[in-house]
Design a protein around this motif. Structure first.
Motif, PDB file in Angstrom:
ATOM      1  N   ASP A 106     -11.615  16.128  -6.496  1.00 47.21           N
ATOM      2  CA  ASP A 106     -12.258  17.246  -6.280  1.00 47.21           C
ATOM      3  C   ASP A 106     -11.401  18.511  -6.235  1.00 47.21           C
ATOM      4  OD1 ASP A 106     -14.761  18.704  -6.253  1.00 47.21           O
ATOM      5  OD2 ASP A 106     -14.363  18.928  -4.314  1.00 47.21           O
ATOM      6  N   ILE A 107     -10.237  18.422  -5.421  1.00 46.10           N
ATOM      7  CA  ILE A 107      -9.488  19.402  -5.441  1.00 46.10           C
ATOM      8  C   ILE A 107      -8.798  19.711  -6.455  1.00 46.10           C
ATOM      9  CG2 ILE A 107      -7.323  20.080  -4.303  1.00 46.10           C
ATOM     10  CD1 ILE A 107      -8.158  18.377  -1.646  1.00 46.10           C
ATOM     11  N   ALA A 108      -8.170  18.723  -7.260  1.00 43.26           N
ATOM     12  CA  ALA A 108      -7.597  19.022  -8.630  1.00 43.26           C
ATOM     13  C   ALA A 108      -8.372  19.661  -9.684  1.00 43.26           C
ATOM     14  CB  ALA A 108      -7.077  17.462  -9.030  1.00 43.26           C
ATOM     15  N   GLU A 109      -9.665  19.241  -9.580  1.00 46.59           N
ATOM     16  CA  GLU A 109     -10.502  20.002 -10.336  1.00 46.59           C
ATOM     17  C   GLU A 109     -10.712  21.497 -10.401  1.00 46.59           C
ATOM     18  OE1 GLU A 109     -12.715  20.612 -13.789  1.00 46.59           O
ATOM     19  OE2 GLU A 109     -11.887  18.618 -13.270  1.00 46.59           O
ATOM     20  N   LYS A 110     -10.651  21.897  -8.985  1.00 46.77           N
ATOM     21  CA  LYS A 110     -11.039  23.081  -8.396  1.00 46.77           C
ATOM     22  C   LYS A 110      -9.639  24.173  -8.773  1.00 46.77           C
ATOM     23  CE  LYS A 110     -14.447  22.560  -4.948  1.00 46.77           C
ATOM     24  NZ  LYS A 110     -14.541  21.976  -3.826  1.00 46.77           N
ATOM     25  N   LEU A 111      -8.377  23.203  -8.732  1.00 46.37           N
ATOM     26  CA  LEU A 111      -7.159  24.025  -8.786  1.00 46.37           C
ATOM     27  C   LEU A 111      -6.992  24.258 -10.490  1.00 46.37           C
ATOM     28  CD1 LEU A 111      -4.824  22.244  -6.183  1.00 46.37           C
ATOM     29  CD2 LEU A 111      -5.971  24.609  -6.001  1.00 46.37           C
ATOM     30  N   ARG A 112      -7.417  23.179 -11.347  1.00 40.79           N
ATOM     31  CA  ARG A 112      -7.270  23.662 -12.645  1.00 40.79           C
ATOM     32  C   ARG A 112      -7.844  24.745 -13.255  1.00 40.79           C
ATOM     33  NH1 ARG A 112      -6.701  18.072 -13.452  1.00 40.79           N
ATOM     34  NH2 ARG A 112      -8.870  17.528 -12.987  1.00 40.79           N
ATOM     35  N   HIS A 113      -9.191  25.114 -12.709  1.00 38.47           N
ATOM     36  CA  HIS A 113      -9.568  26.513 -12.961  1.00 38.47           C
ATOM     37  C   HIS A 113      -8.832  27.677 -12.402  1.00 38.47           C
ATOM     38  CE1 HIS A 113     -13.255  24.417 -14.395  1.00 38.47           C
ATOM     39  NE2 HIS A 113     -13.445  23.691 -13.433  1.00 38.47           N
ATOM     40  N   ASP A 114      -8.028  27.519 -11.384  1.00 41.39           N
ATOM     41  CA  ASP A 114      -7.314  28.558 -10.774  1.00 41.39           C
ATOM     42  C   ASP A 114      -6.138  28.825 -11.698  1.00 41.39           C
ATOM     43  OD1 ASP A 114      -9.094  28.810  -8.791  1.00 41.39           O
ATOM     44  OD2 ASP A 114      -7.652  28.584  -7.355  1.00 41.39           O
ATOM     45  N   THR A 115      -5.581  27.970 -12.117  1.00 38.21           N
ATOM     46  CA  THR A 115      -4.298  27.822 -12.961  1.00 38.21           C
ATOM     47  C   THR A 115      -4.549  28.587 -14.230  1.00 38.21           C
ATOM     48  OG1 THR A 115      -3.746  25.760 -11.653  1.00 38.21           O
ATOM     49  CG2 THR A 115      -2.269  26.440 -13.706  1.00 38.21           C
ATOM     50  N   GLU A 116      -5.652  28.086 -14.827  1.00 37.23           N
ATOM     51  CA  GLU A 116      -6.158  28.591 -16.193  1.00 37.23           C
ATOM     52  C   GLU A 116      -6.404  30.171 -16.298  1.00 37.23           C
ATOM     53  OE1 GLU A 116      -9.364  26.187 -17.240  1.00 37.23           O
ATOM     54  OE2 GLU A 116      -7.946  24.299 -17.674  1.00 37.23           O
ATOM     55  N   ALA A 117      -6.944  30.677 -15.062  1.00 34.97           N
ATOM     56  CA  ALA A 117      -7.527  31.985 -14.760  1.00 34.97           C
ATOM     57  C   ALA A 117      -6.328  32.910 -14.280  1.00 34.97           C
ATOM     58  CB  ALA A 117      -8.459  32.043 -13.616  1.00 34.97           C
TER      59      ALA A 117
END
Length: 370
Positions: A106-117
């Motif tokens: 779940d953490i990994a999924e949330k962080l992927r969005h941050d990195t892309e943004a």
């Protein structure tokens, strides 16, 4: 670049006064988050409540076996950092630790969005974990694998060598066990992570032929009882194996040219060895050979400054076994001075994490540029 970082500390034994002093030094206006390390001697129920009342921003912290700050090694109190507006912190609780898999995904999924943004920012992970959970190996390996391209440094919470109960702060007024807090910090400042240990592999190699990684036990080395083979390799009897012997002769696992320390806690009546870190059957380890700890430490900071010439701070996780050795050998002041000169803020740990690995007798650090 003007990195907005503030250091604060209090050695007051009273939790209310300690938090009040700590908070007043940080001057909360514009704080993104607070990272702290505290003595386990506090009434943690009161300390947690006071922290919740004092700070409206995120607070990340744990109990320690001593802190590291502007006076070098400190044996009591609370200390830490306030991160200002050019930092952005996201923290995640992982609890209970046996259910880490779903939480990490779940953490990994949330962080992927941050990195892309925000692709242009520097990121690093800080992991603080219950130091008596025996879960660090699986947790850090899984975190690092799933999260991808974020360097991670961490430390296992301590309790001043009582080995009774260690705690992380849940960010909401409670100190809890069987848990970890994982913070991902973004900044426009340059960041580098590093590790240093003053042991290298000797010529004496041992093959782990039977082990129980879950219990951190080595049962057999070279097909014989583990404690017996280890003692023979040192030229002493099993009865002469003491904590001092173990700390001066750790096991070293090498990946390429990089040594990773696996420290031994004790020998058992069945001649097995209990370690501070899991070791699996089939691995080849060497008995560690000590180098000069002061020189090794100084050289590590020289290398860091080649990447970041003027660190604003170095967040450090330093194994309690290193500190015990420094105390025994009269080096505590000298090592503490090196930390002060290099702006280290951190704590003495029950184990360290470096990217995907859990290690011992190591200093792991995050240098943030000024």
């Amino acid at each position: 670049m003007n990195v907005q970082l503030k250091y604060a500390s209090s050695e007051s034994p009273d939790p209310g006064k300690a938090v009040a002093e700590f908070a007043s030094q940080l001057n909360q206006e514009g704080l993104d988050s607070v990272i702290f390390f505290c003595s386990p001697d506090y009434d943690l129920e009161v300390l947690g409540r006071e922290l919740k009342n004092a700070f409206s921003c995120q607070c990340i912290g744990c109990t320690s076996s001593g802190q590291i700050g502007k006076q070098g090694f400190q044996h009591s109190g609370i200390l830490g950092l306030g991160l200002g507006k050019n930092f952005r912190t996201r923290s995640f609780m992982i609890q209970p630790l046996m259910n880490y898999g779903a939480t990490v995904a779940d953490i990994a999924e949330k962080l992927r969005h941050d990195t892309e943004a925000r692709p242009n920012l520097q990121r690093f992970g800080l992991l603080l974990v219950d130091g008596l959970s025996m879960a660090e190996e699986r947790l850090i390996a899984n975190l690092y694998q799933q999260i991808g391209n974020i360097p991670i440094v961490g430390g296992s919470a301590g309790d001043d060598l009582r080995f009774d109960k260690t705690y992380v702060y849940d960010g909401n007024g409670q100190f809890i066990s069987d848990a970890a807090v994982f913070a991902v910090i973004e900044t426009s400042a340059p960041v580098t992570i590093f590790k240093v240990q003053h042991f290298e592999a000797s010529e004496v190699e041992l093959v782990i032929t039977e082990a129980d990684p879950e219990k951190r036990l080595i049962l057999e080395i070279n097909g014989e009882p583990a404690a017996q083979v280890y003692a023979e390799a040192l030229g002493i009897s099993v009865q002469e194996l003491t904590p001092t012997v173990f700390s001066r002769n750790p096991l070293v696992l090498s990946f390429g040219d990089e040594p990773y320390i696996r420290s031994i806690l004790k020998w058992n009546p069945d001649l097995s060895l209990t370690c501070y870190c899991a070791i699996e059957a089939g691995l080849i380890v060497a008995i560690g050979k000590a180098k000069d700890p002061v020189q090794t430490f100084e050289q590590a900071f020289v290398r860091v400054r080649e990447t970041i010439p003027q660190p604003a701070v170095i967040l450090g996780c330093d194994c309690i076994l290193r500190r015990l050795q420094f105390e025994q050998e009269g080096l505590e002041q000298q090592i503490g001075d090196i930390m002060v000169q290099n702006r280290v803020v951190g704590f003495s740990t029950y184990g360290e994490q470096y990217n995907g690995l859990h290690v011992n007798q190591t200093f792991t650090g995050i240098a943030i540029g000024g």
